[in-house]
Scaffold this active site. Sequence first.
Site, PDB file in Angstrom:
ATOM      1  N   TRP A 184       0.822  -1.216   0.000  1.00 21.42           N
ATOM      2  CA  TRP A 184       0.000   0.000   0.000  1.00 21.42           C
ATOM      3  C   TRP A 184       0.849   1.255   0.000  1.00 21.42           C
ATOM      4  CZ3 TRP A 184      -4.561  -0.354  -1.835  1.00 21.42           C
ATOM      5  CH2 TRP A 184      -5.241  -1.573  -1.739  1.00 21.42           C
ATOM      6  N   ASP A 221      -1.678   6.893   6.492  1.00 21.60           N
ATOM      7  CA  ASP A 221      -2.744   6.061   5.935  1.00 21.60           C
ATOM      8  C   ASP A 221      -3.063   5.004   6.988  1.00 21.60           C
ATOM      9  OD1 ASP A 221      -4.399   4.272   4.660  1.00 21.60           O
ATOM     10  OD2 ASP A 221      -3.019   3.800   3.027  1.00 21.60           O
ATOM     11  N   LYS A 272     -12.823  -1.319   6.930  1.00 24.56           N
ATOM     12  CA  LYS A 272     -12.125  -2.282   7.766  1.00 24.56           C
ATOM     13  C   LYS A 272     -12.506  -2.122   9.241  1.00 24.56           C
ATOM     14  CE  LYS A 272      -8.441  -2.213   4.344  1.00 24.56           C
ATOM     15  NZ  LYS A 272      -8.545  -3.529   3.711  1.00 24.56           N
TER      16      LYS A 272
END
Length: 362
Positions: free
Chosen positions: A103, A173, A197
């Site tokens: 990511w 993030d 999530k």
Amino acid sequence: MSKRAYNFNAGPAAIPLAVLERAQQEFVDFQGSGMSIMEMSHRGAIYEGVHNETEQLLKKLLNVPAGYKVLFLQGGASTQFAMIPMNLLREGQVASYVMTGSWADKAIKEAKLIGETHIAASSEADKFMRIPALDEIEIPAHAAYLHVTSNETIEGTQFASYPDTGNVPLIGDMSSDILCRPVDVSKFGMIYAGAQKNLGPSGVTVVIAREELIAESPKTIPTMLRYDTHFKNNSLYNTPPSFSIYMVNQTLKWLEEQGGLAAVERNNREKANLIYNTIDNSGGFYIGCAQESSRSIMNLTFRLQSEELEKKFIKESEAVGFVGLKGHRSVGGLRASAYNAVPQETCQALATFMADFQQKNG
């Protein structure tokens, strides 16, 4: 419904059963309006009340200091990868990133399309199975910001603590670990997270940012990609993902009911230890992927001795109700995503299944 699945999906992921049941009760008629919240105007008083309450709930849970604004945006963290350098990377500056895996790599690739980038630290030499130590991070003097991916869902690594970046804004993030533990928000210029999530369903992305960072954006950026558009309009410039924000609202209330983030962290560590202890005490039958000091409490990655045995593990686990244990297609292996909403009983069931599987196949 006879039985809930043992849901270890990486995202979209488990939502607390109590939240789903409340949403079910209010789905058709919200607050006596004769409408679902999905049907009503985002300009109306009922929806705006939910919208503003959601911001306040999030600020309270994370103990967000004065001078920060919460935005509810769309496009996922992937859109933030581009919006951040578009809005914050100015001429003569460099965008600095800690390279921790899949990511972080995606974020860096987007930034390279906008301007000059810099790798402040990287764990690539260790196949991203660890988080770089804080003293490895080197921030250029002309950095516009330092970006970290707090938790890598694919590799299963997580920052245990965050660097002190001085006058350089720290951007995190936190898509896969926001609200899993207390965080000192004052260390960050910006935190962002896709909701799917730990915050609720997919469809909304939360940004928590210092107001001075987002109050004025370059005039050359398209309107919807400017932070100041959403800051000045309380995230209501266009139609927001109202149902997703409502579900975030309900999830935040559920987190408060659990006792706040300190209690949530204790529970998450207990859940993770159930599985990590099974791995570590298996005599090598199960092999943990991430280095122990960098292990994530959200995404627990491990391998078996062969791919054939891993396929058998997946097949047999699915037959008894486990979902989402297959590792990401880019790395293979196995992964249990034990987000906030995954009950401790589900993690205990997995630990028991793992012990039984080892006994039969060891």
